[in-house]
Structures are given as structure tokens and as C-alpha cells.
Design a protein around this motif. Sequence first.
Motif, PDB file in Angstrom:
ATOM      1  N   LEU A  54       6.152   7.953   1.301  1.00  0.00           N
ATOM      2  CA  LEU A  54       4.591   7.641   0.793  1.00  0.00           C
ATOM      3  C   LEU A  54       4.384   6.144   1.449  1.00  0.00           C
ATOM      4  O   LEU A  54       4.722   5.903   1.616  1.00  0.00           O
ATOM      5  CB  LEU A  54       4.425   7.960  -0.558  1.00  0.00           C
ATOM      6  CG  LEU A  54       4.658   9.370  -0.991  1.00  0.00           C
ATOM      7  CD1 LEU A  54       4.717   9.667  -2.857  1.00  0.00           C
ATOM      8  CD2 LEU A  54       3.610   9.634  -0.554  1.00  0.00           C
ATOM      9  N   SER A  55       2.749   6.238   1.749  1.00  0.00           N
ATOM     10  CA  SER A  55       2.395   4.634   2.446  1.00  0.00           C
ATOM     11  C   SER A  55       2.313   3.916   1.640  1.00  0.00           C
ATOM     12  O   SER A  55       2.856   4.313  -0.022  1.00  0.00           O
ATOM     13  CB  SER A  55       0.861   4.815   3.001  1.00  0.00           C
ATOM     14  OG  SER A  55       0.096   5.323   2.220  1.00  0.00           O
ATOM     15  N   LEU A  56       2.164   2.882   1.062  1.00  0.00           N
ATOM     16  CA  LEU A  56       3.201   2.023   0.508  1.00  0.00           C
ATOM     17  C   LEU A  56       1.246   2.003  -0.646  1.00  0.00           C
ATOM     18  O   LEU A  56       1.824   1.189  -1.871  1.00  0.00           O
ATOM     19  CB  LEU A  56       2.570  -0.094   1.559  1.00  0.00           C
ATOM     20  CG  LEU A  56       2.714  -1.645   0.287  1.00  0.00           C
ATOM     21  CD1 LEU A  56       3.581  -1.195  -0.719  1.00  0.00           C
ATOM     22  CD2 LEU A  56       2.415  -2.267   0.976  1.00  0.00           C
ATOM     23  N   ASP A  57      -0.064   1.492  -0.030  1.00  0.00           N
ATOM     24  CA  ASP A  57      -1.059   2.770  -0.534  1.00  0.00           C
ATOM     25  C   ASP A  57      -1.067   2.768  -2.201  1.00  0.00           C
ATOM     26  O   ASP A  57      -0.802   3.101  -2.901  1.00  0.00           O
ATOM     27  CB  ASP A  57      -2.489   2.188   0.308  1.00  0.00           C
ATOM     28  CG  ASP A  57      -2.111   1.236   1.146  1.00  0.00           C
ATOM     29  OD1 ASP A  57      -1.538   1.697   2.218  1.00  0.00           O
ATOM     30  OD2 ASP A  57      -2.942   0.400   1.197  1.00  0.00           O
ATOM     31  N   GLN A  59       2.470   4.850  -2.874  1.00  0.00           N
ATOM     32  CA  GLN A  59       3.215   4.435  -3.784  1.00  0.00           C
ATOM     33  C   GLN A  59       2.469   3.233  -5.028  1.00  0.00           C
ATOM     34  O   GLN A  59       2.509   3.996  -6.162  1.00  0.00           O
ATOM     35  CB  GLN A  59       4.438   3.742  -3.322  1.00  0.00           C
ATOM     36  CG  GLN A  59       5.231   4.669  -2.806  1.00  0.00           C
ATOM     37  CD  GLN A  59       6.070   3.567  -1.997  1.00  0.00           C
ATOM     38  OE1 GLN A  59       6.651   2.402  -2.656  1.00  0.00           O
ATOM     39  NE2 GLN A  59       6.727   4.660  -0.592  1.00  0.00           N
ATOM     40  N   VAL A  60       1.728   2.049  -4.402  1.00  0.00           N
ATOM     41  CA  VAL A  60       1.554   2.011  -5.603  1.00  0.00           C
ATOM     42  C   VAL A  60       0.029   2.632  -6.596  1.00  0.00           C
ATOM     43  O   VAL A  60       0.042   2.190  -7.323  1.00  0.00           O
ATOM     44  CB  VAL A  60       0.237   0.831  -4.574  1.00  0.00           C
ATOM     45  CG1 VAL A  60      -0.425  -0.763  -5.388  1.00  0.00           C
ATOM     46  CG2 VAL A  60       1.568  -0.380  -3.680  1.00  0.00           C
ATOM     47  N   ILE A  63       2.569   4.827  -9.024  1.00  0.00           N
ATOM     48  CA  ILE A  63       2.945   3.092  -9.829  1.00  0.00           C
ATOM     49  C   ILE A  63       1.658   3.176 -10.643  1.00  0.00           C
ATOM     50  O   ILE A  63       2.177   3.071 -12.459  1.00  0.00           O
ATOM     51  CB  ILE A  63       3.406   1.969  -9.371  1.00  0.00           C
ATOM     52  CG1 ILE A  63       4.677   2.306  -8.326  1.00  0.00           C
ATOM     53  CG2 ILE A  63       4.337   1.176  -9.933  1.00  0.00           C
ATOM     54  CD1 ILE A  63       5.346   1.519  -7.355  1.00  0.00           C
ATOM     55  N   ASP A  67       2.971   4.233 -14.804  1.00  0.00           N
ATOM     56  CA  ASP A  67       3.674   3.016 -14.915  1.00  0.00           C
ATOM     57  C   ASP A  67       3.312   2.299 -16.330  1.00  0.00           C
ATOM     58  O   ASP A  67       4.733   1.365 -17.267  1.00  0.00           O
ATOM     59  CB  ASP A  67       3.702   1.470 -14.404  1.00  0.00           C
ATOM     60  CG  ASP A  67       4.233   0.673 -13.920  1.00  0.00           C
ATOM     61  OD1 ASP A  67       4.356  -1.001 -13.368  1.00  0.00           O
ATOM     62  OD2 ASP A  67       5.432   1.019 -13.854  1.00  0.00           O
ATOM     63  N   VAL A  72       8.201   3.022 -13.167  1.00  0.00           N
ATOM     64  CA  VAL A  72       8.334   3.698 -11.617  1.00  0.00           C
ATOM     65  C   VAL A  72       8.914   3.253 -10.292  1.00  0.00           C
ATOM     66  O   VAL A  72       8.639   2.166 -10.824  1.00  0.00           O
ATOM     67  CB  VAL A  72       7.406   3.985 -11.841  1.00  0.00           C
ATOM     68  CG1 VAL A  72       6.681   4.951 -10.529  1.00  0.00           C
ATOM     69  CG2 VAL A  72       6.217   4.959 -13.194  1.00  0.00           C
ATOM     70  N   GLU A  73      10.075   2.982 -10.110  1.00  0.00           N
ATOM     71  CA  GLU A  73      10.185   2.453  -9.148  1.00  0.00           C
ATOM     72  C   GLU A  73      11.075   3.801  -7.935  1.00  0.00           C
ATOM     73  O   GLU A  73      11.213   4.785  -8.060  1.00  0.00           O
ATOM     74  CB  GLU A  73      11.228   2.109  -9.316  1.00  0.00           C
ATOM     75  CG  GLU A  73      12.213   1.193  -8.000  1.00  0.00           C
ATOM     76  CD  GLU A  73      13.672   0.615  -8.386  1.00  0.00           C
ATOM     77  OE1 GLU A  73      14.427   0.354  -9.416  1.00  0.00           O
ATOM     78  OE2 GLU A  73      14.696   0.325  -7.370  1.00  0.00           O
ATOM     79  N   PHE A  74      10.039   2.908  -6.639  1.00  0.00           N
ATOM     80  CA  PHE A  74      10.716   3.963  -5.133  1.00  0.00           C
ATOM     81  C   PHE A  74      11.839   3.996  -4.839  1.00  0.00           C
ATOM     82  O   PHE A  74      12.015   2.977  -4.487  1.00  0.00           O
ATOM     83  CB  PHE A  74       8.905   3.808  -4.471  1.00  0.00           C
ATOM     84  CG  PHE A  74       7.601   4.917  -4.584  1.00  0.00           C
ATOM     85  CD1 PHE A  74       6.893   4.534  -5.668  1.00  0.00           C
ATOM     86  CD2 PHE A  74       7.767   6.588  -4.529  1.00  0.00           C
ATOM     87  CE1 PHE A  74       6.403   5.465  -6.103  1.00  0.00           C
ATOM     88  CE2 PHE A  74       6.689   7.189  -4.750  1.00  0.00           C
ATOM     89  CZ  PHE A  74       5.710   6.386  -5.894  1.00  0.00           C
ATOM     90  N   VAL A  75      12.329   4.904  -3.894  1.00  0.00           N
ATOM     91  CA  VAL A  75      13.423   4.410  -3.171  1.00  0.00           C
ATOM     92  C   VAL A  75      13.259   5.066  -2.347  1.00  0.00           C
ATOM     93  O   VAL A  75      12.972   6.221  -2.296  1.00  0.00           O
ATOM     94  CB  VAL A  75      15.148   5.094  -4.385  1.00  0.00           C
ATOM     95  CG1 VAL A  75      15.257   3.933  -5.240  1.00  0.00           C
ATOM     96  CG2 VAL A  75      14.899   6.147  -4.396  1.00  0.00           C
TER      97      VAL A  75
ATOM     98  N   ASN B  55       8.637  -2.189  -7.685  1.00  0.00           N
ATOM     99  CA  ASN B  55       8.811  -1.516  -7.528  1.00  0.00           C
ATOM    100  C   ASN B  55       8.413  -0.242  -6.481  1.00  0.00           C
ATOM    101  O   ASN B  55       8.961   0.983  -6.492  1.00  0.00           O
ATOM    102  CB  ASN B  55       7.592  -0.813  -8.597  1.00  0.00           C
ATOM    103  CG  ASN B  55       7.392  -1.769  -9.529  1.00  0.00           C
ATOM    104  OD1 ASN B  55       7.301  -2.637 -10.089  1.00  0.00           O
ATOM    105  ND2 ASN B  55       8.076  -0.707 -10.868  1.00  0.00           N
ATOM    106  N   ALA B  60       8.630   0.710   2.873  1.00  0.00           N
ATOM    107  CA  ALA B  60       7.384   1.243   2.953  1.00  0.00           C
ATOM    108  C   ALA B  60       6.240  -0.811   2.810  1.00  0.00           C
ATOM    109  O   ALA B  60       5.853  -0.429   3.099  1.00  0.00           O
ATOM    110  CB  ALA B  60       6.426   1.468   0.992  1.00  0.00           C
ATOM    111  N   LEU B 119      -2.351  -4.343  -4.571  1.00  0.00           N
ATOM    112  CA  LEU B 119      -2.026  -4.663  -3.370  1.00  0.00           C
ATOM    113  C   LEU B 119      -2.613  -6.157  -2.545  1.00  0.00           C
ATOM    114  O   LEU B 119      -1.731  -6.701  -1.388  1.00  0.00           O
ATOM    115  CB  LEU B 119      -2.067  -3.569  -2.379  1.00  0.00           C
ATOM    116  CG  LEU B 119      -1.289  -2.107  -1.920  1.00  0.00           C
ATOM    117  CD1 LEU B 119      -2.580  -1.493  -1.367  1.00  0.00           C
ATOM    118  CD2 LEU B 119       0.268  -2.543  -1.571  1.00  0.00           C
TER     119      LEU B 119
END
Lengths: 153, 493
Positions: A54-57, A59-60, A63, A67, A72-75, B55, B60, B119
Motif C-alpha cells: 500500500l502507498s504511503l498515502d 496507509q496514512v 491509520i 487509529d 495501528v502499525e503497518f509492517v 505507524n 512506504a 502526510l
Amino acid sequence: MVVLAVAGCSRDIAPPGGDSAGPDAYLAVLDEFVPPADVDDPPAVFVVSLGEPLSLDDQVAIIDGLDDGRDVEFVDDPRVVIDDEREDRVSSDSAVLIGVGTIPSEPPYTVRVEVYRSENDVEGRLVTLVPSAGGWAVTASEMVLPEVLAHEQ
Amino acid sequence: MSSEDDVSLVGRSPGLAVAWLFGVGRMRRLTATHCLHASAETFFTVSLAGSIFFNVSPDAARPRVLLFLVVTMAPFIVLVPLIGPLLDRVRGGLPRVLIATFAVRAVLVALLAEYLRTLLLFPLAFGVLVVARTYTVCKNALVPMVEGSTDDLVSSNARLSRTASIAGTLAAGLAVAIFASSSGAWTLRAAAVVYVLGGVCAAPLRHVSTRAREPRSSLVPVFRYDVSGAIWDMTALRAAAGYAAFHFVFSIRASDQPTWLLGVVILASGVGGFIGTVVAPTLRRRVDEQTMFTIALIGAAAAMLGCGFLYNRTTLIMASFVLGLTTSIGRRALDATVQRHTPRVTRGQLYARLETRLELAWVAAACLAVVSRASTWVGVLGLAAFLLVAAAVHIRRRRIIDLVDASSTTSLPDRLLFRSQTLTDLGYHDEAIAVALSAATVLDAAARFTDPEIDDLRNSLTATDPSDESVLQRQASDAISLVRRLIRAHPAR
């Protein structure tokens, strides 16, 4: 400062591979499997991609949606939260690891989900979603044998 | 060492304690300002524990972090050619920029408090980072201009680092308390207040004159082999620090190690840096600056090598501690080298340029760490290899400096002969001939005669094609042999 602001508003340099649905779809899927929110003692929820990362956007956004009352944490590698060395590793009473595949951008919107609660409690599902007026809704959840998280132990 | 630098006097009176901590005169104001900067930066750093960065998955985050590291390099690339004119033409320009960095950071962290979990964390946090680097460049360039009458750069910079470390440690306790009881956002709001206080504290420094009063030859100290060598050695240490910082952040997050380990590693580096500020002045009294760099580079390389081959949490923490310690010692050695070999009026500009280069090295190495994706111990071994190469280059350079730095009791013709030999060994044959001819001229004047061989050599030098290396090398050898013969025939009195 202007350059930083423009860079900050830009998308990721490396867009995620393949076409996939947006973060709202993933939120609808994950909502089926995350433990109940608890503001006083938030449970740990680890999320790993089984398909395209998943892209950073995204994921945010996920979360942000989950949250409240949860940590919540992505690994990138599920072993880092399953390994016995990690002190806050996943166990049945404190945390859960959810692996989610890539939701296609076209129907049928079916995605593999695997949930790891402990060494002896790993669940696999094929989840089907449909877009609805308020976002996305899960219409079916078929049990399947876990393939990824069961082998990561 | 000045009296205010003698730790043994601290307990004797409050005045001496204050002088030991803050210095005297305008240094006291700059030290207090630097303490507020360190405290605010500590609040900012602690607040990041509550940011979205911890998080999201490391992979990413990498592209975004790399983007902003590259973006933050740009101001420094632009700054390098402008810093000299800024110092010359804008009255009080340097202090005003320093004051402005506090104002800008106060605004940025106040904004970040609202967007810590979005972000916008990345552009705002890296904005704080680049402005903090600008502060560091300005502060270090300002130190030579505000230091007290003892004129001791090493002591002044050691005091700044030492006192700021103490302030930062005290601030860390308060920041953690605020973070634990409320949130990262409130920690950032507290940081904004401290930044404002720092700007107010720095305001009187705007009257410090930063204009050079004499014609400057700022290139001369950089072209001195030992000064340029010290800059390269410090650049290697600074690059190692930048690489280690980002490598540990990403590799520990991506591994099965607990998150608290990252905090301990960062703390160990800070403790090492603080101890370095205490140890370095004592070390300097016992060994010269070149030996300090030797100790720093070999010590850092050995620590990384040990950690790489015997990797566990303890060796990782120790390696981080040693890197912080050796970087601090290297910093003091650089200050001492600059102080010894550069005119006072040129130090400000020299520091501005070299600080900018050091920051670029830090950022470039940090980019490499983000891109590399190596596991913790592999990255540590890579860092060890880099430091070993830097140490080897340093040792080779040091042997040349020892050759060049002949005893002051040696006669002038003998010293010039040594330099000529060294230059031709390094391949600078035309310069070797010129230096040898200078030695011959000195001997001529002393002996009150003119050796025809000297005239022949001088004439042949002007006629030789400067690109003909083989001819120049032969002429250099002839010139050196001639000077040796003349010295034997006419020994110095």
C-alpha cells in the motif's frame, strides 16, 4: 519552504504497482477483523500487505480511519511482529496481525485476508465488497486456508 | 586552557560555575541561546515519537524521506557560494539569520502540532531540519566573532556543546513528561514557546559585527594540507553520523527489535557526544590534533567493526556511543586545527563554508542509508569499511604532514629542501623546482657567490614545456641534488 510545501503535497515518487481500490475499501475490509477500540488500553493492530504494498498515502488514510482507540502499525515483513524476540509481538490477548491482499480496481472486488492472533490461531478469508452510497460494504466472507501468515512462523 | 574551562574550579564559587557553563562576555549570550536551541530541538525530537512516521511501514516511508532529504540539500548547495558575500555586505547578517531561524522554526512546529498525524509531517519536519542546519552553520560561523579574550575556539565550542547537552538532557525529561501526560502535539507547542524564547535571547547578538577588517586570504588556510586534511577527516565522521542516524531508524523499525531500542541508541550517541566535549580538551593537552583525528577515526571504525561481527543490542548501543564520542572529539580537533592555522578574521567565513560542506556530507550519507535497505548489522559493517578507508587516508596524509612540518630549529635551506622533496614525491615537480631554487637563492645570498648551475637550472625551467612531466621530474631531481650539494658545501650557521 515553497519547495518543501510542493513536495509535501505530491504523491509518492513510486506509485503502487497494479490498479487497486482506494483506502476506503481497505478500511471496510479491515474493520471486519480489527479488535474493538479501547481508548484506555488500545490494542495493537499490525497490518501487512499480502499483495502490492500500500502507498504511503493509503496507509496514512487507513491509520486515520482505525487509529482512534487502537495502535495501528503497518509492517513490511510479518516476521518482525511474529518473531519471539520482539517484546510487543503478536499474541492472542494483546495484538493482532492482519494481512490484506490487493483489492482490484474492477469487480469482482474480492480480496484475501489472513488474520494471525497466535501460533495456533491463524485465519484465512476471501472477502467480497461492493461499493455503496456511504463507501464500501462487505457482502461475503468465505473461509479459506491461510497461505502466507501460517508459513511465516 | 582558560580558567573558565577548568572543571576543578567549578565547585569553588557560583560565579566560576556559571563561567564554566556559559563562558564570559558575549559568549554567555550565545551559549544561552544555544541551550534554548538544544532544548527546543529536544522537544521537537520527542514529539516525533507520536508522529505518523512510526505507524507507516518503513518501505512506504523511504521514498518520501529520501525526497525531503534531497530537497533539504538544495538550500546548502545554494548557500555555499553566497555565505561569503552575506557576511561581507549585510551588516549583522549572520546574527539576523540566526535569529530568524528561531522564528521560522516556531511557526513550523506550531503548524506541525496540527498535522503531526498526516502526510504534512514530512515537509514540516524536514523544514525544521533544514532551518536547524542553517542555525548550526550560522552559530558555528559566529563563534569566532563573539569568543572572549582568551581566543580559544576549542574551549568555546566545547563549552557550547557541553552546556547545550546538559540543557537538552533536562529538556528531554520535561518533554517526555509532557508527551506522556498529553500528546506529541502539546510537546510541539511547548517547543514553539522555547524557540520564541531562543529568538528573544539571541536578539542582542544582532549587534555583533561580522565584517572582515583586513584583506582576507580565505583560500590559504584551506590549501594548507593539515587544515584541508582536518576538514576531510571531519567530513568523514560527519557523514558516518548522518548514515548511522537514518540507517538505525529504518533498520531497527524494519527488524524484530523493539522500538525502545531506537531511543536507547539515539540516547547513547548523545551521551557519547557529551562525554566527548568533556574529554576532548584534556586529550588535546596530551596529543596534537592529528593524533586526535587518528584516535577518532580508528576508534569509530573499531566500534563499528566490533558491532558488525558481534552484533547484538549491547554492541549496537556501544557502537552508537563511540560514534557520538569520536565525532565530538573530531569536532574539537577541527576547531583546534582551524584556530592554530587560520587568521582570526577569516575564521567566520571559513567556518560558514566548512559547516555547510559538513551538513551536505551528513545529508548525502543519510540519503544513502535510506536507499540502501540493508539490515542493521550489514549497514554497520559497511560503515566500518568506510571509516577504515577514511582512517587509512588520514594516516597516509599524516605521514606527509610530518614530512612537511619540519622542526623550527632546522635551517631555512634545509626546510625548503624537505618541502621540495615532498612536493616532488607528490608529483608536483614544477613547484618542487621552484622551492629548491628558493633554497639555492638563500644559500647564494649567504655565501655571497652565484653558482652557474643555479642560473642554468632557472633558465631551463622557464624554457621547459610545463606539461612535460618526465623532463620536469628530472629537473626537480637535479635541483634537489644541487641544493644538497650547496648545503654540504656551505652549512648553515
